[in-house]
Motif scaffolding. Structure first.
Motif, mmCIF file in Angstrom:
data_model
loop_
_atom_site.group_PDB
_atom_site.id
_atom_site.type_symbol
_atom_site.label_atom_id
_atom_site.label_comp_id
_atom_site.label_asym_id
_atom_site.label_seq_id
_atom_site.Cartn_x
_atom_site.Cartn_y
_atom_site.Cartn_z
ATOM 1 N N PRO A 1 0.827 -1.201 0.000
ATOM 2 C CA PRO A 1 0.000 0.000 0.000
ATOM 3 C C PRO A 1 0.870 1.264 0.000
ATOM 4 O O PRO A 1 1.933 1.292 0.627
ATOM 5 C CB PRO A 1 -0.797 -0.088 1.301
ATOM 6 N N TRP B 1 -6.638 7.369 5.530
ATOM 7 C CA TRP B 1 -5.972 6.303 4.768
ATOM 8 C C TRP B 1 -5.361 5.278 5.715
ATOM 9 O O TRP B 1 -5.510 4.078 5.495
ATOM 10 C CB TRP B 1 -4.908 6.904 3.841
ATOM 11 N N GLY C 1 -7.910 2.983 7.166
ATOM 12 C CA GLY C 1 -8.491 2.051 6.204
ATOM 13 C C GLY C 1 -7.597 0.883 5.844
ATOM 14 O O GLY C 1 -8.007 -0.013 5.108
ATOM 15 N N LEU C 2 -6.364 0.867 6.350
ATOM 16 C CA LEU C 2 -5.459 -0.233 6.038
ATOM 17 C C LEU C 2 -5.879 -1.483 6.777
ATOM 18 O O LEU C 2 -6.320 -1.414 7.933
ATOM 19 C CB LEU C 2 -4.020 0.135 6.418
ATOM 20 N N PRO C 3 -5.717 -2.638 6.149
ATOM 21 C CA PRO C 3 -6.053 -3.879 6.859
ATOM 22 C C PRO C 3 -5.115 -4.105 8.045
ATOM 23 O O PRO C 3 -3.945 -3.748 7.992
ATOM 24 C CB PRO C 3 -5.860 -4.969 5.794
ATOM 25 N N GLY C 4 -5.652 -4.693 9.085
ATOM 26 C CA GLY C 4 -4.842 -5.021 10.256
ATOM 27 C C GLY C 4 -4.636 -3.848 11.089
ATOM 28 O O GLY C 4 -3.996 -3.726 12.042
#
Length: 160
Positions: A131, A154, A157-160
């Motif tokens: 990303p 942002w 919204g990142l996974p994990g």
């Protein structure tokens, strides 16, 4: 998460519209060697640190960023991207784009600069496996609450 940070534009605003004056900031730090430093809001240092990213200077200031700007912002010395002597980048691509992607490796990153274009975003999307947020700041005003909001959204919204 890496956060590559430019100085001229994002931290030191310039080129304001007619009639706009820049605030003058002071810190407990010694009088600035560069008179433009007083345009840098010292409150940006804690805000940048609070993002939880590894801050990295991505600027032509090189080591001067650590001796001059970091103390003004209340930041410790940060890693500095060393710009390679290389051929001109492909048309429309910023000269920082390829070195930043190389520096990041496979790590996710944010790049805050005032010269990012859609060509840079497209190149990074094709050549970086993780990303990446390339966030363009309006050089006339520098980093604003809206810029921090975009970066924070942002990151959230990142996974994990």
């Amino acid at each position: 998460m890496l956060l590559f940070l430019d100085i001229d534009g994002p931290l030191i605003p310039f080129g304001a519209p007619a009639g706009h004056t820049y605030p003058v900031y002071e810190t407990a730090h010694a009088a600035p060697a560069n008179p433009l430093l007083t345009r840098i809001d010292p409150a940006l240092g804690p805000r940048l640190a609070a993002l939880g990213c590894q801050l990295v200077w991505a600027t032509t200031w090189m080591d001067d960023a650590n001796t001059t700007v970091a103390p003004w912002l209340g930041l410790p010395p940060l890693p500095v991207v060393r710009w390679p002597d290389e051929d001109e980048p492909p048309a429309l691509l910023h000269w920082k784009t390829r070195p930043l992607v190389e520096w990041a490796g496979e790590r996710p990153f944010i790049w805050i600069d005032d010269e990012i274009t859609e060509a840079d975003r497209a190149w990074v999307a094709t050549h970086h496996p993780g990303p990446a947020l390339l966030h363009r700041v309006a050089h006339e005003f520098g980093l604003t609450d809206a810029d921090f909001g975009a970066v924070e959204a942002w990151l959230a919204g990142l996974p994990g």
